[in-house]
Scaffold this active site. Structure first.
Site, short mmCIF file in Angstrom:
data_model
loop_
_atom_site.label_atom_id
_atom_site.label_comp_id
_atom_site.label_asym_id
_atom_site.label_seq_id
_atom_site.Cartn_x
_atom_site.Cartn_y
_atom_site.Cartn_z
N VAL A 74 36.50 -127.38 133.76
CA VAL A 74 36.99 -126.31 132.90
C VAL A 74 38.29 -125.86 133.57
O VAL A 74 38.28 -125.42 134.73
CB VAL A 74 35.97 -125.15 132.81
N SER A 75 39.41 -126.01 132.88
CA SER A 75 40.71 -125.82 133.53
C SER A 75 40.90 -124.40 134.05
O SER A 75 40.25 -123.46 133.58
CB SER A 75 41.83 -126.14 132.54
N ALA A 76 41.83 -124.27 135.01
CA ALA A 76 42.11 -122.97 135.62
C ALA A 76 42.76 -122.03 134.59
O ALA A 76 43.66 -122.46 133.86
CB ALA A 76 43.04 -123.17 136.81
#
Ligand SMILES: C[S@@+](CC[C@H](N)C(=O)[O-])C[C@H]1O[C@@H](n2cnc3c(N)ncnc32)[C@H](O)[C@@H]1O
Length: 422
Positions: A74-76
């Site tokens: 889950v991207s930053a």
């Protein structure tokens, strides 16, 4: 309302407050609609099993590994905010837009769903059925079940015949396959983390003739594209905890790497005084293009904390510092910054069998840095054209050949003349 809900709400608001501050520190504005979407979507619903505090830390959450390699996350939040901002800036807002997200997880797709509103649509595609299964479950829990989830290799058209106003790629790419440009509407925008010279930037690109041209770029890092667009990145050891990252197809005989850092360090300084918001990621691409134009071997140095704390190397950024390997065995890289009060100077450190040759190489690298500073610290523009484009039809700049495309990096210097390097 449960304690957990209150906690999640306050953590989310604090995270977005920090994102707004960080944007301002970099001289950017967090667009109000992006801010509103991030204040709305509960990120913890896309990181099941993680304590709620960790769901609101400003970092990627790894969700799948293959051996040592991270292959899904889950991207930053900061990166998501920057890329959504790039997309919204380039399109003049996202309301009513039709979006394809490449690389699923559910969180970014939910934010996009908030941003496009009822008149728009979001399709998200992932090559990995584990990821799409997880994304569907999380989207349903969060109430975003009108996001269409597809399991496919996005190297190829995803919903044949459909075109999108925005294609946002959330995996690190090395090339731009023809399908990405062909699936864009005439005004469409592609936001893609693309690796050039071993360094990845999120580029927002618009159609331009048979190709694409950039409107903005941001420094970033992503898990790699898999499938037919996968590429090869090699790390070679040069000392304990110090590596060179080699780009697809780049090969360096091991004898050129022996004892690279063993000789005393020579250093040179540009003698400039720059304020903190200066975007040094642009300088790194500038150096890469100058080094390539001079026919020298450009490499990217990476280092572990221990190699830095023990003084083996002192690079500008441990995750990717521009460096050159000269034929005479000299190795030179952009160094840590030298601070005086609130401003910093740029330097280069060099090692090699001949100390005076190493000192001269460091001097040449800082000369290139001075040229960039004197030109007003220009940002690069990226042109992407089909692979078969002849040299004579390339825009001015430094060309890199990929499988499907030729990409040209160009810097417009202060006096208005694009650099003419080829
Ligand atoms: C960083 S994750 C996506 C994060 C997600 N957008 C989010 O909301 O946080 C990158 C994803 O890209 C996917 N991916 C890699 N190569 C792909 C390809 N060729 N086609 C579709 N998906 C791909 C991976 O399986 C991985 O799940």
């Amino acid at each position: 309302m449960s304690v957990e809900t209150i906690n999640s709400e306050s953590l989310r608001q604090a995270m977005v407050d920090q994102l707004a501050t960080d944007h301002a520190d970099k001289g950017w504005t967090l667009r109000p609609e992006v801010e509103a979407a991030m204040r709305t979507v509960p990120r913890e619903l896309f990181t099941p099993g993680l304590p709620v505090q960790e769901a609101y830390e400003n970092r990627a959450v790894i969700t799948k590994r293959r051996g040592e390699e991270n292959i899904s996350s889950v991207s930053a939040p900061f990166l998501i905010a920057e890329m959504l901002g790039q997309a919204a800036d380039a399109l003049g807002g996202l309301k009513g837009r039709h979006v394809l997200e490449i690389g699923s997880g559910g969180y970014n797709a939910s934010l996009l769903r908030e941003l496009v509103g009822v008149a728009g649509s979001v399709t998200t595609v992932d090559i990995d059925p584990d990821v799409t299964g997880r994304a569907i479950a999380c989207l349903t829990t969060a109430g975003y079940d009108d996001v269409k989830v597809v399991c496919a290799d996005a190297e190829h058209p995803v919903e044949p015949g459909r075109r999108y106003d925005l294609i946002i790629v959330t995996a690190g790419a090395w090339d731009i396959p023809p399908a990405w440009r062909e699936q864009l509407t005439d005004i469409g925008v592609l936001v893609v983390p693309l690796r050039t010279f071993g360094m990845t930037r999120s580029w927002a690109l618009r159609r331009a003739g048979v190709g694409l041209v950039s409107v903005s770029e941001r420094q970033c890092g992503f898990v790699p594209v898999q499938g037919d667009g996968a590429y090869d990145v090699q790390y070679v050891d040069v000392a304990d905890g110090v590596h060179l990252r080699l780009d697809e197809g780049q090969q360096i005989p091991s004898q050129r790497l022996d004892g690279l850092l063993a000789t005393p360090r020579q250093e040179a300084w540009a003698g400039v005084s720059l304020p903190p918001p200066t975007v040094l990621a642009d300088l790194d691409l500038w150096l890469a293009t100058r080094i390539a134009a001079a026919g020298q071997e450009f490499v990217v140095l990476t280092a572990q904390d221990v190699a830095i704390s023990s003084g083996v190397v002192a690079p500008s950024w441990r995750f990717g510092t521009p460096a050159v390997l000269h034929d005479d065995g000299t190795f030179v890289y952009r160094s840590e910054l030298r601070w005086t009060g609130d401003a910093f100077d740029l330097g280069a450190y060099a090692h090699g069998p001949d100390a005076s040759a190493a000192a001269a190489a460091a001097g040449r690298m800082v000369e290139q840095m001075r040229t960039w500073v004197n030109a007003g610290c220009p940002a690069p523009a990226l042109h992407v054209v089909p692979a078969q484009t002849p040299d004579g039809d390339l825009p001015a700049g430094t060309a890199v050949d990929k499988r499907h495309s030729r990409v040209v990096l160009a810097f417009t210097l202060k006096e208005g003349s694009p650099d003419g390097a080829r």
